[in-house]
Structure formats: C-alpha cells, structure tokens
Design an enzyme around this catalytic site. Structure first.
Site, PDB file in Angstrom:
ATOM      1  N   LEU A  41      12.991  75.582 -41.097  1.00 56.28           N
ATOM      2  CA  LEU A  41      12.953  76.254 -42.322  1.00 56.28           C
ATOM      3  C   LEU A  41      10.851  76.317 -42.258  1.00 56.28           C
ATOM      4  O   LEU A  41      10.334  75.448 -42.021  1.00 56.28           O
ATOM      5  CB  LEU A  41      13.701  75.121 -43.044  1.00 56.28           C
ATOM      6  N   ASN A  42      11.025  77.692 -42.245  1.00 55.18           N
ATOM      7  CA  ASN A  42       9.898  77.938 -42.653  1.00 55.18           C
ATOM      8  C   ASN A  42       9.888  78.645 -44.200  1.00 55.18           C
ATOM      9  O   ASN A  42       9.749  77.994 -45.336  1.00 55.18           O
ATOM     10  CB  ASN A  42       8.589  78.039 -41.734  1.00 55.18           C
ATOM     11  N   ASP A  43       8.843  79.781 -44.227  1.00 57.94           N
ATOM     12  CA  ASP A  43       8.572  80.008 -45.599  1.00 57.94           C
ATOM     13  C   ASP A  43       9.060  80.421 -45.991  1.00 57.94           C
ATOM     14  O   ASP A  43      10.647  81.144 -46.141  1.00 57.94           O
ATOM     15  CB  ASP A  43       7.520  81.427 -45.027  1.00 57.94           C
ATOM     16  N   GLN A  59      12.772  81.469 -43.951  1.00 60.64           N
ATOM     17  CA  GLN A  59      13.582  81.732 -42.827  1.00 60.64           C
ATOM     18  C   GLN A  59      13.489  80.589 -42.561  1.00 60.64           C
ATOM     19  O   GLN A  59      13.376  79.584 -42.688  1.00 60.64           O
ATOM     20  CB  GLN A  59      11.632  81.894 -42.165  1.00 60.64           C
ATOM     21  N   TYR A 102      11.575  88.575 -39.899  1.00 62.85           N
ATOM     22  CA  TYR A 102       9.815  87.611 -40.299  1.00 62.85           C
ATOM     23  C   TYR A 102      10.041  87.894 -41.933  1.00 62.85           C
ATOM     24  O   TYR A 102      10.577  88.854 -42.209  1.00 62.85           O
ATOM     25  CB  TYR A 102       8.736  87.920 -39.049  1.00 62.85           C
ATOM     26  N   SER A 103       8.762  87.663 -42.103  1.00 61.12           N
ATOM     27  CA  SER A 103       8.893  86.545 -43.576  1.00 61.12           C
ATOM     28  C   SER A 103       8.721  88.514 -44.703  1.00 61.12           C
ATOM     29  O   SER A 103       8.378  89.345 -43.817  1.00 61.12           O
ATOM     30  CB  SER A 103       7.752  86.413 -44.398  1.00 61.12           C
ATOM     31  N   ARG A 161       1.897  91.722 -40.521  1.00 59.16           N
ATOM     32  CA  ARG A 161       3.322  91.440 -40.948  1.00 59.16           C
ATOM     33  C   ARG A 161       3.260  90.866 -42.384  1.00 59.16           C
ATOM     34  O   ARG A 161       2.715  90.595 -42.971  1.00 59.16           O
ATOM     35  CB  ARG A 161       4.128  90.347 -40.122  1.00 59.16           C
ATOM     36  N   ASP A 162       4.743  90.271 -42.577  1.00 60.47           N
ATOM     37  CA  ASP A 162       4.687  89.918 -44.180  1.00 60.47           C
ATOM     38  C   ASP A 162       4.368  90.443 -45.606  1.00 60.47           C
ATOM     39  O   ASP A 162       3.926  89.900 -46.253  1.00 60.47           O
ATOM     40  CB  ASP A 162       4.015  88.043 -44.308  1.00 60.47           C
ATOM     41  N   GLU A 220      -2.094  85.610 -42.585  1.00 57.29           N
ATOM     42  CA  GLU A 220      -0.323  85.252 -43.215  1.00 57.29           C
ATOM     43  C   GLU A 220       0.395  85.697 -44.903  1.00 57.29           C
ATOM     44  O   GLU A 220      -0.963  85.106 -45.259  1.00 57.29           O
ATOM     45  CB  GLU A 220       0.336  84.419 -42.456  1.00 57.29           C
TER      46      GLU A 220
HETATM   47  C1  FRU Z   1       4.256  81.401 -41.221  1.00 53.59           C
HETATM   48  C2  FRU Z   1       4.698  82.692 -40.549  1.00 53.59           C
HETATM   49  C3  FRU Z   1       4.710  84.316 -40.919  1.00 53.59           C
HETATM   50  C4  FRU Z   1       6.142  85.120 -40.624  1.00 53.59           C
HETATM   51  C5  FRU Z   1       7.038  83.845 -40.349  1.00 53.59           C
HETATM   52  C6  FRU Z   1       7.639  83.928 -38.850  1.00 53.59           C
HETATM   53  O1  FRU Z   1       4.399  80.802 -41.621  1.00 53.59           O
HETATM   54  O2  FRU Z   1       4.446  82.858 -39.265  1.00 53.59           O
HETATM   55  O3  FRU Z   1       3.629  85.044 -40.817  1.00 53.59           O
HETATM   56  O4  FRU Z   1       6.379  86.604 -40.854  1.00 53.59           O
HETATM   57  O5  FRU Z   1       6.307  82.448 -40.550  1.00 53.59           O
HETATM   58  O6  FRU Z   1       8.763  82.855 -39.040  1.00 53.59           O
END
Ligand code: FRU
Length: 479
Positions: A41-43, A59, A102-103, A161-162, A220
């Site tokens: 898991l991330n964002d 994510q 992505y995010s 992104r994001d 980001e």
């Molecule tokens: C931040 C990031 C975002 C990107 C996502 C990819 O942690 O790098 O910039 O959209 O994670 O998983």
C-alpha cells in the site's frame, strides 16, 4: 472494461487468496489501521464522503511488496470504525494507465462518483508518459473508465501527477504535482466546467518562486483547500536537504498557508511547515465531510525510506495508512487531532495519577498492540520520557525545549531519532497499534508518526521523570 483489465483483477483476487492467510498471521498486522490485504500500500487516494458514506481508495500493488503498476483498492465506512472492503476500483489495464493507476482524487458530479487519477505509462525504452484520467461510478462500487481528460502542458517533464480536484462557485479545479523542464518541483492548476475538458492555467507554487529558493526537484501529491478562511496547499517536495531538525525523512510532507487568486493566478504563501515530526508520513490527502470537518489521511511510510527493511515483507504485505485526523488552524499553524470517532474504540478504561520524583512508573496497558494512552494535566520540572514496548521512546527536554521520538531502526539495533522544538508539553496522546505509534502533543500542536516493530507480547509502557513530574494518565484498549 478491457480484457487485460479483467485479467488483472482476477490475478489480484488470486494473489489475495494465495497470500492473504499468511499476511493475516503476521504479529505485526495492524489492528485498527488501514492496510493492504496482501502486497504493498502507499498513498491514500480519492477520499470523499459520497451519499453519506466515506470512501477511501489507496495505491495498491497486489502481486508483491514492491512498487510498480498500481491498482486502486477501495474501502468504505460510515463511522471510521467499521470499514468494508469493496471491489477493486481501478486496475492498470488500459493503454493510458498500463504502468499504474497512480494517485488521484474523487469528486461528485451530477450525483455520480468521479475518480481523477494519473495514468502512468512507460514506453519500450522506459520513457515515462503521464495522462490525467477519469473514471465514473453510478453506485460507488463499479467504476467505468472514461479515458484521458488532461495532457502534459509544455514546460514540464512527465513527472506530472496526483490530481486533487475540488469545485468552487460552479468551476472545477485540479492541482497537480509537477517537475519543470528545469528539474524543479512545482504545483500547477487546471480548471474545467465539466470534469472532462481541462484547461491548464499555470503554476501556483514551486521551487525558485514565491520566496522559495531551491526547493526540491519534484513535488508530489498536492492538496488544496480552505481551512477557517485560509488557503492551504499540502504538498510533498522531493530533494530537500536536512536542515537542523527539519527534513530528515527521505522525502517531505508539509504545507504552505496563503491565499489563492485565480485571475490573475497567484498563490501568495508563507513558509513550508512539515505536517508530521515523525519517521513515516507522506502523501496526505483530505476530504471535507457534511459536518464541515476537514479530515486527513496519509501514508504511514515514505518513498525510498528503508521500505525493503520492514519485517512484514516475509508475510507478503507492507505499509499502512495513518489514522484519520481532523484539521484546524490556530496561530498560523495546522492543528491535527485524532478524529473524535476514534473514541468509540475505547474500552476498559484505566486511570492513574502519577507523581514522580526522578523515578519511573509502568502504565497499566493491557494490550499495547491496540491501546490509547492519554497523559494530560502534565506538570514537570526538568522533563520526562515515555518508553514504549522497548522499541521506542518519547523524550521531552524542558531545558532544551525539545521533543524527540526515538525508535530502533528497522535494519538492526541502532537507534534513530526525529525531533522538534517545543517549549512546553501539557498533554501527550499516544495511539499504539501492533506496529505503529502516533503521538499527538498538546492536543494536536505537533504529531509524530512512526512504524516500529517491538517484540510481540511486550506491553510495557513506562513513564520516567528526570525531575518532578505529575500526570493524569488514562489508558484504553482499542476495539
Ligand atoms: C507518491 C507517489 C505518487 C504516485 C504514486 C504511485 O508516493 O509516488 O506521486 O502517484 O506514489 O504509486
């Protein structure tokens, strides 16, 4: 939905079936934080309250515990206590998101739930492409991809992104994290009348502008909202050098307070302040709910920061989100408090009055893998420290005006610290989960978040006074 998309969803379900039990058997599995069923898991993404239900996406890499072509996993709640796992929201199965959904964020339009996210693409030579994409749902469960809605403007690299989207006075706005062709970090704005056609307006903040000198090579995960009449830009700059007590994580997460004007485009802002003083905090995203509360979730991790050293890899999962926090503004600073709903997890209350003279007292914590400890009405001469499960320590030095969180590094026995300046500490609220600490000082004035990996079954939480200290302690086991 493309065949590849369907295939990827099946494979992700398979991965869950195959490794879910192993992940669930990990003693470091969290008890009340959001974490992946398996994988990485991330964002947090797409946080929104829609039709009375809070939706949160994250994510997700289902196939292994590294990064890569991300999915959007989806969970919902009505009360922030009972969470329901929903079907996968997005899988990276189209030409414009094949290397990762992505995010991004969520917004309601005409009663439908819209997700706006970054499609990450690598060509055969590994060159990056970026697309801002839309997916729409009628029922808040199944999302239909509508394809690319915004493209890369001139002057920026594909590190773009994001998207975080909001609506004001009938217009939709989207802020994105970007890298200029000069390789500096920036936050940029688009507008739209309908969420499908977006117009690039320009940069609102960035390195070498608005009073900032060099300030990172990439920004980001921006978020932009108004809090008690002040505009707030949350953002994660990458590439800041450590500066005194600041910027010790591999990448930073913080905010600028200011005022955003659209015509002409200008975000006048003050200094950058880190949101969290601990080790593990990144990619914060907020929602505003129907009570007008601004609620924040973040990834309790940081990209490139010893991610491979977590012991949970052995159990096929890694990382979790922070608890939800409610934001407010006081004296030009963001205050973060645990969401009041967290109180409904409290059971088995214990109360103690501690009077310490250069001495220690163990707190009656029954299960430190799911506990809340509230120390308030603190008075002291000199300072105090709290030792947590033999794997972390919070230290307050009155004379130095310093708060420190120390933990055992993931890679071994050595200790590492994060600190902030603070002249007095009258309350400490500690949330302990199986492998995390969130520590709120002075009712949210400062927060330290950290993952840690104490010996399972060690429930020792001890307060030690370096002079005379008096404390009211309340302790709960959290459901
Ligand atoms: C931040 C990031 C975002 C990107 C996502 C990819 O942690 O790098 O910039 O959209 O994670 O998983």
């Amino acid at each position: 939905m493309s065949t590849l998309d369907q295939e990827l969803r099946l494979q992700a379900e398979e991965a869950k079936k195959k490794r879910g039990e192993t992940a669930a058997s990990d003693p470091y599995r969290q008890n009340y934080h959001i974490m992946p069923p398996v994988g990485l898991l991330n964002d947090p993404n797409g946080v929104i309250q829609w039709n009375g239900v809070y939706h949160l996406f994250f994510q997700w890499q289902p196939f292994h515990t590294g990064h890569g072509a991300k999915f959007w996993a989806h969970v919902t709640t009505k009360d922030f206590v009972d969470w329901k796992e929903e079907e996968i929201a997005l899988a990276p199965g189209e030409w414009y998101d094949k290397n990762g959904c992505y995010s991004g964020s969520a917004i309601e339009k005409d009663g439908r739930l819209c997700l706006i996210y970054t499609g990450n693409v690598r060509d055969e030579e590994g060159n990056r492409e970026t697309y801002q994409c839309l997916a729409v749902s009628e029922d808040g469960k199944v999302f239909e991809k509508k394809g690319v809605v915004a493209r890369l403007p001139a002057g920026y690299t594909a590190h773009f992104r994001d998207p975080k989207v909001w609506k004001k006075d009938g217009t939709y706005y989207m802020v994105l994290g970007a890298q200029t062709e000069k390789l500096t970090g920036s936050a940029v704005l688009f507008t739209s009348e309908n969420v499908t056609d977006w117009t690039f307006v320009g940069a609102i903040a960035g390195a070498d502008s608005g009073g900032l000198g060099s300030f990172g090579y990439m920004w980001e995960c921006p978020d932009l909202f108004s809090l008690d009449g002040t505009d707030v830009l949350l953002v994660c700059p990458q590439g800041l050098d450590a500066d005194g007590m600041k910027y010790h994580n591999s990448h930073q997460a913080g905010y600028f307070l200011g005022r955003l004007d659209i015509e002409p485009l200008e975000f006048k802002h003050g200094e950058f302040t880190e949101l969290d003083r601990g080790f593990d905090f990144y990619a914060a995203q907020t929602l505003e709910d129907d009570k007008g509360r601004r609620i924040l979730f973040a990834w309790m991790g940081v990209p490139d920061q010893e991610e491979d050293k977590h012991p949970t890899h052995a159990y096929h999962w890694v990382h979790c989100l922070t608890m939800p926090r409610q934001l407010s503004l006081s004296n030009g600073r963001i205050i973060q408090r645990p969401l009041p709903e967290m109180k409904s997890r409290r059971t088995d209350e214990q109360k103690r009055r501690l009077q310490l003279e250069c001495s220690s007292a163990a707190l009656p914590v029954k299960d430190a893998s799911r506990a809340e400890v509230l120390l308030d009405d603190i008075t002291y001469k000199s300072g105090f420290e709290i030792s947590i499960r033999g794997a972390a320590r919070f230290i307050f030095h009155q004379e130095k005006g310093l708060a420190v969180l120390e933990r055992t590094a993931f890679s071994g026995e050595e200790k590492e610290t994060r600190s902030c300046a603070i002249s007095e500490v009258h309350s400490v609220q500690l949330f302990l989960d199986a492998s995390s600490i969130e520590l709120f000082l002075n009712d949210g004035e400062e927060v330290f978040s950290a993952r840690y990996f104490p010996f399972p079954g060690n429930d020792e939480v001890t307060v030690t006074s370096t002079g005379s200290t008096e404390i009211n302690a309340s302790i709960w086991t959290l459901l």
